[in-house]
Design an enzyme around this catalytic site. Structure first.
Site, PDB file in Angstrom:
ATOM      1  N   GLY A 158     -54.573  47.163 -15.588  1.00 39.38           N
ATOM      2  CA  GLY A 158     -54.564  46.725 -16.972  1.00 39.38           C
ATOM      3  C   GLY A 158     -55.996  46.554 -17.460  1.00 39.38           C
ATOM      4  N   ILE A 171     -58.223  44.185 -16.999  1.00 37.86           N
ATOM      5  CA  ILE A 171     -59.195  43.743 -16.001  1.00 37.86           C
ATOM      6  C   ILE A 171     -59.454  44.846 -14.977  1.00 37.86           C
ATOM      7  CG2 ILE A 171     -59.683  42.055 -14.196  1.00 37.86           C
ATOM      8  CD1 ILE A 171     -58.015  40.041 -15.827  1.00 37.86           C
ATOM      9  N   ARG A 225     -53.801  36.414  -8.604  1.00 36.88           N
ATOM     10  CA  ARG A 225     -52.916  35.286  -8.352  1.00 36.88           C
ATOM     11  C   ARG A 225     -52.844  35.038  -6.850  1.00 36.88           C
ATOM     12  NH1 ARG A 225     -53.784  34.318 -12.772  1.00 36.88           N
ATOM     13  NH2 ARG A 225     -52.385  33.994 -14.561  1.00 36.88           N
ATOM     14  N   GLU A 229     -53.377  25.357  -5.049  1.00 38.56           N
ATOM     15  CA  GLU A 229     -54.647  25.006  -5.680  1.00 38.56           C
ATOM     16  C   GLU A 229     -54.626  23.548  -6.121  1.00 38.56           C
ATOM     17  OE1 GLU A 229     -55.533  27.819  -8.788  1.00 38.56           O
ATOM     18  OE2 GLU A 229     -55.638  29.501  -7.408  1.00 38.56           O
ATOM     19  N   HIS A 246     -60.967  29.250  -8.441  1.00 40.17           N
ATOM     20  CA  HIS A 246     -60.267  29.782  -9.611  1.00 40.17           C
ATOM     21  C   HIS A 246     -61.193  29.696 -10.834  1.00 40.17           C
ATOM     22  CE1 HIS A 246     -55.962  30.503 -11.316  1.00 40.17           C
ATOM     23  NE2 HIS A 246     -56.871  31.166 -12.018  1.00 40.17           N
ATOM     24  N   ALA A 289     -63.162  32.436 -12.004  1.00 43.79           N
ATOM     25  CA  ALA A 289     -63.597  33.742 -12.501  1.00 43.79           C
ATOM     26  C   ALA A 289     -63.823  33.735 -14.010  1.00 43.79           C
ATOM     27  CB  ALA A 289     -62.575  34.816 -12.135  1.00 43.79           C
TER      28      ALA A 289
END
Length: 342
Positions: free
Chosen positions: A161, A163, A243, A272, A291, A293
């Site tokens: 997609g 990203i 994920r 997490e 997490h 990014a």
């Protein structure tokens, strides 16, 4: 769609989830539309009953359940901060007549850049080298046997997609051979991306680096298990900024310990924050980030503006851009009478 937009009306927006820390709140407050009254719950325990019952819209990274929607009787629009919406009960949203949207592509380059950073950091053992220097150890001879360059390597992108395509673009400067897998098959603009479609088995077998950019949810949960890892080229590197649930972490640890994988770079985890006892913490061939990014100062305004554009369009009765629209209910929830401004 909303046929009842009211000029001059104020809207209450509850912002729910870990991205809404105090620093982000300050940036968001400065650029929010003047008729939006924002409230924040960075952690689940910060959310009050009134944030649900009194809000007109939700801006979220936190889960949104059927029960929450039932309580939020004024809410007619849920805006996801980011693209992954598996924590929003979209079937319930459709039943409740609530429109759901994402911010498609808004942070694609940001997340892609983090993926490439993890590739370089893991492959060159940057964290190990940095720690050694700080501790007074000079270890170039120790690093050489376990370090490698990214330039010229074959990189397999799982999920193509916004990203995934951004990762492909950014890797051009490293002269990488790029393979990609997308559940629906080859994309129309494949040539423009400089990538070639491959089945998963081919991608695993040929890639020096496998980087994950596919959604979570039942269809992909646990896709990177012992069987998948065994199909990868021995000594490959795994990157995950998508994920945590995509990866079976015990199988990943085993592959990193036995040399099937030479390294990994992980920004997301099954649990997490990462559990204190996680075996991943003890592995020197793994780079771990929290997490983060998309947690950049540059990104807050980009994401917030995209979100607010969708919210304002909805309130004006305009159609949400197709790439962002996730739930367009057949029977939209009717607006309740406006309450007294807070």
């Amino acid at each position: 769609m909303n046929d009842n937009a009211q000029p001059g009306r104020r809207y209450r927006v509850a912002c729910l989830g870990f991205v809404f820390d105090p620093f982000a709140q300050g940036v968001i407050d400065r650029i929010a539309p003047g008729n939006f009254d924002l409230s924040y719950a960075e952690r689940p325990e910060d959310m009050t009953e009134a944030m649900l019952t009194e809000s007109d819209m939700l801006l979220v990274v936190a889960p949104v359940t059927d029960g929450m929607m039932a309580k939020a009787s004024h809410v007619r629009f849920i805006q996801k901060w980011g693209t992954g919406y598996e924590k929003i009960d979209v079937a319930a949203a459709a039943r409740h007549g609530i429109t759901v949207a994402i911010t498609a592509g808004a942070n694609a380059n940001t997340v892609a850049e983090h993926a490439v950073t993890l590739m370089l950091t893991a492959m060159r053992r940057i964290v190990v080298a940095d720690r050694a220097v700080r501790e007074g150890r000079w270890i170039p001879a120790e690093l050489r046997p376990v370090s490698q360059r990214l330039h010229g390597k074959t990189v397999g992108i799982v999920g193509f997609g916004n990203i995934g395509k951004a990762v492909a673009r950014q890797l051009r400067g490293f002269d990488c051979r790029i393979l990609y897998y997308k559940r629906g098959g080859p994309v129309a603009d494949e040539a423009a991306s400089g990538a070639r479609y491959a089945g998963l088995d081919e991608l695993y077998a040929q890639s020096d680096v496998v980087t994950l950019h596919c959604p979570g949810g039942a269809a992909n949960r646990g896709m990177i298990d012992g069987a998948a890892l065994a199909k990868m080229k021995r000594g490959a590197v795994l990157i995950n900024v998508a994920r945590g649930e995509l990866v079976v972490e015990d199988d990943l640890v085993a592959a990193l310990e036995n040399g099937q994988l030479s390294a990994a770079g992980l920004d997301v985890f099954a649990e997490e924050p990462l559990a204190p006892g996680s075996a991943l913490r003890g592995l020197e061939n793994v780079v771990l980030t929290p997490h983060s990014a998309g947690s950049l100062v540059d990104d807050i305004a980009i994401m917030a503006n995209h979100s607010f554009e969708n919210m304002l369009a909805f309130q004006r009765g305009e159609r949400i851009r197709a790439a962002d629209l996730i739930v367009d209910p057949e029977r939209p929830r009717l607006p309740l009478p406006e309450r007294t401004a807070p």
